[in-house]
Design an enzyme around this catalytic site. Structure first.
Site, PDB file in Angstrom:
ATOM      1  N   SER A   1      83.663 -43.517  -4.399  1.00 37.98           N
ATOM      2  CA  SER A   1      83.227 -43.874  -5.745  1.00 37.98           C
ATOM      3  C   SER A   1      84.201 -43.282  -6.752  1.00 37.98           C
ATOM      4  O   SER A   1      84.877 -42.285  -6.456  1.00 37.98           O
ATOM      5  CB  SER A   1      81.819 -43.311  -6.000  1.00 37.98           C
ATOM      6  OG  SER A   1      81.474 -43.375  -7.367  1.00 37.98           O
TER       7      SER A   1
ATOM      8  N   TYR B   1      76.704 -35.627  -5.429  1.00 42.12           N
ATOM      9  CA  TYR B   1      77.166 -36.986  -5.170  1.00 42.12           C
ATOM     10  C   TYR B   1      78.675 -37.094  -5.366  1.00 42.12           C
ATOM     11  O   TYR B   1      79.409 -37.549  -4.477  1.00 42.12           O
ATOM     12  CB  TYR B   1      76.446 -37.978  -6.077  1.00 42.12           C
ATOM     13  CG  TYR B   1      76.859 -39.414  -5.824  1.00 42.12           C
ATOM     14  CD1 TYR B   1      76.279 -40.148  -4.808  1.00 42.12           C
ATOM     15  CD2 TYR B   1      77.850 -40.025  -6.599  1.00 42.12           C
ATOM     16  CE1 TYR B   1      76.672 -41.460  -4.556  1.00 42.12           C
ATOM     17  CE2 TYR B   1      78.245 -41.328  -6.363  1.00 42.12           C
ATOM     18  CZ  TYR B   1      77.654 -42.041  -5.346  1.00 42.12           C
ATOM     19  OH  TYR B   1      78.057 -43.342  -5.106  1.00 42.12           O
TER      20      TYR B   1
END
Length: 257
Positions: free
Chosen positions: A138, A148
């Site tokens: 990401s 994350y």
């Protein structure tokens, strides 16, 4: 005809890869937790494109699930030529608001499973002198933003390092770093998306197509959209401390922790 194995195949980017690869004539091994959804997806892709589709129900937050997928990647009778490590999720909440069990589950899926499955695939591929691995990360990997972002940063660093070590072996590795993609990701995490500007959204099918093009070109990191390439280029110019403050505020508004 070659075979591709896709984790997290029943939704979002994983489903987009499955559609694109099936349309291009690749046989598939589809991996997800929901057996019923896997079978429905397999039937649809087989009937539409005439390719062979296996299903493998596995939870990559569990050792048994990881081992089952790794074993399939190591098979020599029906070799996997392309691995798409796509399985992943987000947690809603700031640091210390998310349970330790959920944080560790994220690291299990985003890091340990990626390491073990990439290694199983790359070892078999190196023996044949060909193959490819796409590890879905990401753009959160490039900004300081909780577990994350940290897990996705690990994916990028690991993939680039492994790609260098396997240079010349015929095995290509690439980290895919999209921005916001219209999938079930945010809904599953219980996150609202109404505040996310329309221009920030990407189409999953276009992301998958761009990733496969970048893999064929030998890239080790793919940011599949000019808008996000520009944003990440600008982020490199911002002092790290300031970037951390910006990413913290925008993360609370838009993204997973």
């Amino acid at each position: 005809m070659t075979t591709a194995l896709i984790t997290g195949s029943t939704a979002g980017i994983g489903a987009a890869f499955a559609r694109r690869l099936a349309a291009d004539g690749h046989d598939l091994v589809l991996v997800a937790r929901n057996t019923e959804r896997l079978r429905e997806q397999a039937t649809e892709l087989h009937d539409r494109h005439g390719v062979e589709v296996e299903v493998l129900a596995a939870d990559l937050a569990d050792d048994t699930g990881i081992e089952a997928v790794a074993a399939r990647l190591g098979e020599t009778r029906r070799p996997v030529d392309l691995l798409i490590n796509n399985a992943g999720f987000g947690n809603k909440g700031r640091y210390l608001e998310v349970s330790m069990a959920d944080e560790l589950r994220m690291l299990k899926v985003h890091c340990e499973a990626v390491l073990r499955l990439t290694s199983a695939a790359a070892e078999a591929m190196r023996g044949r002198g060909r193959g490819g691995v796409v590890n879905v990360a990401s753009v959160a990997a490039f900004v300081p933003r909780g577990t994350y972002g940290a897990s996705k940063a690990w994916v990028v660093q690991f993939t680039q390092g492994a790609a260098r070590d396997l240079a010349g072996s015929g095995v290509r590795l690439m980290a895919l770093c999209p921005g916001f993609v219209r999938t079930e990701f945010h809904e599953r995490a219980g996150m609202g998306t109404d505040s996310i500007p329309g221009w920030m959204w990407l189409d999953a099918d276009k992301v998958a197509a761009a990733a496969l093009t970048d893999l064929s070109r030998g890239k080790t990191v793919s940011i599949p959209d000019p808008r996000y390439k520009a944003l990440m280029g600008a982020a490199k110019l911002v002092p790290r401390g300031l970037l951390g403050g910006i990413s913290s505020r925008t993360g609370r508004k838009y993204g997973p922790q």
